[in-house]
Design a protein around this motif. Structure first.
Motif, PDB file in Angstrom:
ATOM      1  N   GLY A  17     -41.254  29.314 -12.547  1.00 34.74           N
ATOM      2  CA  GLY A  17     -41.089  29.913 -13.994  1.00 34.74           C
ATOM      3  C   GLY A  17     -39.771  30.219 -13.907  1.00 34.74           C
ATOM      4  N   PHE A  18     -38.767  29.591 -13.319  1.00 33.12           N
ATOM      5  CA  PHE A  18     -37.554  30.023 -13.563  1.00 33.12           C
ATOM      6  C   PHE A  18     -36.675  29.553 -14.851  1.00 33.12           C
ATOM      7  N   ASN A  19     -35.636  30.033 -15.204  1.00 32.90           N
ATOM      8  CA  ASN A  19     -34.787  29.892 -16.399  1.00 32.90           C
ATOM      9  C   ASN A  19     -33.881  28.618 -15.892  1.00 32.90           C
ATOM     10  N   ALA A  20     -33.640  28.665 -14.747  1.00 31.00           N
ATOM     11  CA  ALA A  20     -32.499  27.628 -14.222  1.00 31.00           C
ATOM     12  C   ALA A  20     -33.231  26.254 -14.341  1.00 31.00           C
ATOM     13  N   LYS A  21     -32.141  25.281 -14.677  1.00 35.63           N
ATOM     14  CA  LYS A  21     -32.588  24.007 -14.894  1.00 35.63           C
ATOM     15  C   LYS A  21     -32.811  23.378 -13.361  1.00 35.63           C
ATOM     16  N   TYR A  22     -31.724  23.635 -12.487  1.00 41.89           N
ATOM     17  CA  TYR A  22     -31.683  23.155 -11.247  1.00 41.89           C
ATOM     18  C   TYR A  22     -31.620  24.309 -10.118  1.00 41.89           C
ATOM     19  N   PRO A  23     -32.597  24.887  -9.840  1.00 37.96           N
ATOM     20  CA  PRO A  23     -32.431  26.482  -9.103  1.00 37.96           C
ATOM     21  C   PRO A  23     -31.614  26.035  -7.811  1.00 37.96           C
ATOM     22  N   LEU A  24     -30.990  27.105  -7.179  1.00 36.02           N
ATOM     23  CA  LEU A  24     -30.132  27.161  -5.999  1.00 36.02           C
ATOM     24  C   LEU A  24     -31.213  26.975  -4.857  1.00 36.02           C
ATOM     25  N   GLN A  25     -31.246  26.065  -4.040  1.00 41.11           N
ATOM     26  CA  GLN A  25     -32.024  26.112  -2.916  1.00 41.11           C
ATOM     27  C   GLN A  25     -31.285  26.114  -1.571  1.00 41.11           C
ATOM     28  N   ILE A  26     -31.649  26.979  -0.615  1.00 46.62           N
ATOM     29  CA  ILE A  26     -30.875  27.238   0.503  1.00 46.62           C
ATOM     30  C   ILE A  26     -31.949  26.989   1.580  1.00 46.62           C
ATOM     31  N   ASN A  27     -31.534  26.057   2.346  1.00 45.98           N
ATOM     32  CA  ASN A  27     -32.474  25.684   3.632  1.00 45.98           C
ATOM     33  C   ASN A  27     -32.091  26.522   5.019  1.00 45.98           C
TER      34      ASN A  27
END
Length: 250
Positions: free
Chosen positions: A64-74
């Motif tokens: 349910g994010f507003n961001a289109k491409y949320p930040l992903q940290i691995n």
């Protein structure tokens, strides 16, 4: 060449799985994990921009994010082993994310406001609110010491490996005021035959249960077929500890 093809197949499989989650899953339950530390490792989704965009768009819908491409940290060497990828509601295009990785891959970081989420199909991963780069090993060590429940580290600089695990579904063998013997249960609700888990078999209960609470929990667990959730499991000084034992329905 073969290795790259295999990597692409793995990414495609993950993408299809995320698509299924996006179509069928809503978050039904979340756990507060708090602070997680680890080393940022490379995310190969940027090798194929279309897959990167589709994958993160799906994760945005799942959470349910507003961001289109949320930040992903691995994270590698993570203090929370259950999740490998963590997502933040902040949008990064492929180009921006490549620049982010070029700057931060290999850095030791601290994620705050971490939550683990569950939907109707099971776990849908972890999210976080903020992150900071740990400037030195001294800062990391200082933060770990603040979270210790007992005496300070006296192991001549050797790491104790303290980290959060989260809730665990188990079958209880013996429950006492200060510890519990159990067997881990898989996603199908069946016992794991050969658990490859750092916290399996026995855990200390902190704080210790009082007598009346112990008897009440034992009675409820018996009604529920010995199934229970161990709350907020973590490794502390090489020992598995939990904050409580909660009976669950079959």
């Amino acid at each position: 060449m073969k290795s790259k093809k295999e990597s692409i197949l793995v990414v495609l499989f993950a993408l299809f799985s995320l698509q299924a989650l996006a179509n069928n899953t809503t978050i039904t339950r979340s756990e507060e994990i708090g602070v997680v530390r680890g080393t940022i490792i490379n995310n190969n989704l940027t090798d194929i921009p279309l897959i990167y965009e589709s994958s993160l768009s799906n994760m945005a819908r799942v959470h349910g994010f507003n961001a289109k491409y949320p930040l992903q940290i691995n994270l590698g060497d993570s203090t929370y082993r259950t999740c490998r990828g963590f997502y933040k509601d902040e949008s990064y295009t492929v180009e921006e994310y490549i620049a982010f990785q070029n700057k931060h891959v290999g850095a030791k970081v601290e994620l705050s406001g971490v939550q683990r989420h569950y939907g109707v199909a099971g776990s849908v991963g972890c999210t976080f609110k903020e992150f900071k780069v740990l400037k030195s090993g001294e800062e990391l060590t200082s933060t770990q010491k603040e979270q210790k429940q007992d005496q300070p580290d006296e192991s001549n600089g050797q790491a104790n490996g303290n980290y959060a695990i989260g809730d665990m579904t188990v079958s209880v063998f013996n429950l006492h005021r200060g510890f519990v013997h159990f067997r881990l249960l898989g996603k199908d609700g069946m016992p794991v035959k050969k658990p490859n888990h750092e916290c399996a078999g026995k855990a200390e209960i902190k704080p210790v249960l009082d007598r009346d609470t112990l008897f009440a929990i034992r009675s409820e667990i018996k009604k529920m077929g010995k199934k229970a959730t161990l709350k907020n499991a973590q490794m502390v000084d090489g020992k598995c500890t939990v904050e409580g034992v909660v009976p669950i329905s079959q």
